[in-house]
Design a protein around this motif. Structure first.
Motif, PDB file in Angstrom:
ATOM      1  N   ARG A  64      10.336 -23.632  17.038  1.00  0.00           N
ATOM      2  CA  ARG A  64      10.089 -22.341  17.675  1.00  0.00           C
ATOM      3  C   ARG A  64       8.586 -22.023  17.677  1.00  0.00           C
ATOM      4  O   ARG A  64       8.058 -21.515  18.673  1.00  0.00           O
ATOM      5  N   MET A  65       7.896 -22.322  16.587  1.00  0.00           N
ATOM      6  CA  MET A  65       6.448 -22.094  16.562  1.00  0.00           C
ATOM      7  C   MET A  65       5.745 -22.954  17.602  1.00  0.00           C
ATOM      8  O   MET A  65       4.798 -22.504  18.262  1.00  0.00           O
ATOM      9  N   TRP A  66       6.191 -24.202  17.752  1.00  0.00           N
ATOM     10  CA  TRP A  66       5.604 -25.078  18.772  1.00  0.00           C
ATOM     11  C   TRP A  66       5.831 -24.502  20.167  1.00  0.00           C
ATOM     12  O   TRP A  66       4.921 -24.490  20.995  1.00  0.00           O
ATOM     13  N   ASP A  67       7.034 -23.987  20.434  1.00  0.00           N
ATOM     14  CA  ASP A  67       7.315 -23.381  21.738  1.00  0.00           C
ATOM     15  C   ASP A  67       6.383 -22.198  21.999  1.00  0.00           C
ATOM     16  O   ASP A  67       5.837 -22.050  23.101  1.00  0.00           O
ATOM     17  N   TRP A  68       6.223 -21.343  21.001  1.00  0.00           N
ATOM     18  CA  TRP A  68       5.350 -20.171  21.173  1.00  0.00           C
ATOM     19  C   TRP A  68       3.887 -20.585  21.347  1.00  0.00           C
ATOM     20  O   TRP A  68       3.141 -19.976  22.108  1.00  0.00           O
ATOM     21  N   LEU A  69       3.482 -21.626  20.617  1.00  0.00           N
ATOM     22  CA  LEU A  69       2.118 -22.115  20.760  1.00  0.00           C
ATOM     23  C   LEU A  69       1.872 -22.626  22.181  1.00  0.00           C
ATOM     24  O   LEU A  69       0.838 -22.340  22.787  1.00  0.00           O
ATOM     25  N   LEU A  70       2.847 -23.365  22.724  1.00  0.00           N
ATOM     26  CA  LEU A  70       2.722 -23.843  24.099  1.00  0.00           C
ATOM     27  C   LEU A  70       2.616 -22.679  25.081  1.00  0.00           C
ATOM     28  O   LEU A  70       1.856 -22.737  26.053  1.00  0.00           O
ATOM     29  N   GLU A  71       3.376 -21.606  24.836  1.00  0.00           N
ATOM     30  CA  GLU A  71       3.307 -20.443  25.719  1.00  0.00           C
ATOM     31  C   GLU A  71       1.888 -19.874  25.758  1.00  0.00           C
ATOM     32  O   GLU A  71       1.368 -19.541  26.832  1.00  0.00           O
ATOM     33  N   ALA A 221      -9.557 -19.720  25.170  1.00  0.00           N
ATOM     34  CA  ALA A 221      -8.204 -20.266  25.087  1.00  0.00           C
ATOM     35  C   ALA A 221      -8.216 -21.542  24.261  1.00  0.00           C
ATOM     36  O   ALA A 221      -9.135 -22.352  24.356  1.00  0.00           O
ATOM     37  N   GLY A 222      -7.196 -21.698  23.433  1.00  0.00           N
ATOM     38  CA  GLY A 222      -7.099 -22.893  22.605  1.00  0.00           C
ATOM     39  C   GLY A 222      -7.633 -22.724  21.203  1.00  0.00           C
ATOM     40  O   GLY A 222      -7.318 -23.529  20.332  1.00  0.00           O
TER      41      GLY A 222
END
Length: 240
Positions: A64-71, A221-222
Motif C-alpha cells: 500500500r505504501m508503494w502504491d501511494w508513493l507511485l501516486e 517532485a521525487g
C-alpha cells in the motif's frame, strides 16, 4: 507495470530463478528505474522474527505504501508523509530498502536515516549494511566508505587511480536526532525521521532540527521526507 501485486512479482521471481544473471542483464534498466517490488524480491534479504534469512516480499502494508508513493510520483508531487504506525508492520524495513534502492542505483543521491537515539540509528545502519552486503553482484555498486555513520557508493581510491572514474557518488547518511543540526553539509533528496513523536520527550529541539533540515532540501517532485512514529499523544511533533 510497477505494481507490487504478489502474482506479478512471483512470476518475475520464477523467470529470475531460471537464469539470474541473464534476467538481471535483460531487465537491469527496469529494476533500477521503477521495478522496486521485484528488485526487493530477488535482491534484498531480511531477518524474520523466527531468525530466518528470507527475500523481501512486500507485505500488504508495504504494498500500500508503494502504491501511494507511485501516486505522488506520477502526480509530480514531492513526497511528504507522516506515518502513524504500529510495531512490526514492516514500515521501517520498507523505507530502508527503498532508500538503498534509490542510492545504490542512481548517481549523486544523498539520503538521511535518522532515529531518536543512538541504538536505533545503529540498528538501522546494521540492517541496511546487511541488505547491501547480500545484494546480487550485478546490482551491487562499489562502496568507497562503509561505516556506522555513512554508506558512500563510489569507486575505490585504487580503482580511481586506474582511471575507473568516481562511480555513483551517492550516500546514505546516518544521524541521531540528539546530535547537532541535521542536514549540515549535505543536500538530501530523501529523509527518514524515525519515532518522530518521541523527539520532544528526549529534549530534541524539533523546530530547530526541521528548519535546518528543510533548508537543505528542495520541493521538487521525487524528493522524499518521511516522518514515522508510534503514537505518543500531543506534543511538539504533532504540528508537523
Amino acid at each position: 507495470m510497477a505494481t507490487a501485486e504478489p502474482a506479478r512479482v512471483e512470476q518475475e521471481i520464477a523467470e529470475f530463478n531460471k537464469d539470474p544473471e541473464g534476467y538481471i542483464a535483460r531487465r537491469f534498466t527496469e529494476l533500477a528505474e521503477w521495478d522496486f517490488p521485484v528488485w526487493c524480491a530477488i535482491n534484498v534479504r531480511i531477518q524474520t522474527k523466527k531468525g530466518k534469512n528470507v527475500p523481501l516480499m512486500l507485505n500488504r502494508i508495504q504494498r500500500r505504501m508503494w502504491d501511494w508513493l507511485l501516486e505522488d510520483l506520477i502526480a509530480r508531487r514531492p513526497v511528504r508523509w507522516f506515518i502513524l504506525k504500529a510495531r512490526q508492520e514492516g514500515v521501517s524495513t520498507f523505507w530502508l530498502a527503498l532508500f538503498l534502492w534509490l542510492t545504490s542505483l542512481r548517481a549523486h543521491r544523498e539520503a538521511l536515516i535518522c532515529a531518536h537515539d543512538e541504538a536505533s540509528t545503529q540498528n538501522f545502519n546494521n540492517r541496511q549494511r546487511a541488505m547491501y552486503t547480500q545484494l546480487h553482484p550485478m546490482l551491487k555498486p562499489s562502496c568507497l566508505t562503509n561505516r556506522r555513520d555513512l554508506l558512500y557508493f563510489g569507486t575505490t581510491t585504487q580503482d580511481r587511480r586506474r582511471g575507473a572514474g568516481v562511480g555513483l557518488e551517492s550516500k546514505l547518511v546516518y544521524a541521531t536526532a540528539q546530535r547537532g543540526q541535521l542536514g549540515r553539509s549535505y543536500n538530501f533528496h530523501a529523509v527518514l525521521l524515525s519515532e518522530f513523536a518521541l523527539w520532544p520527550e528526549l529534549k530534541v529541539d524539533v523546530e530547530d532540527q526541521m528548519v535546518g533540515l528543510l533548508q537543505t532540501m528542495s520541493d521538487e517532485a521525487g524528493t522524499i521526507i518521511i516522518l514515522e512514529s508510534t503514537a505518543k499523544g500531543e506534543n511538539e511533533a504533532t504540528k508537523w
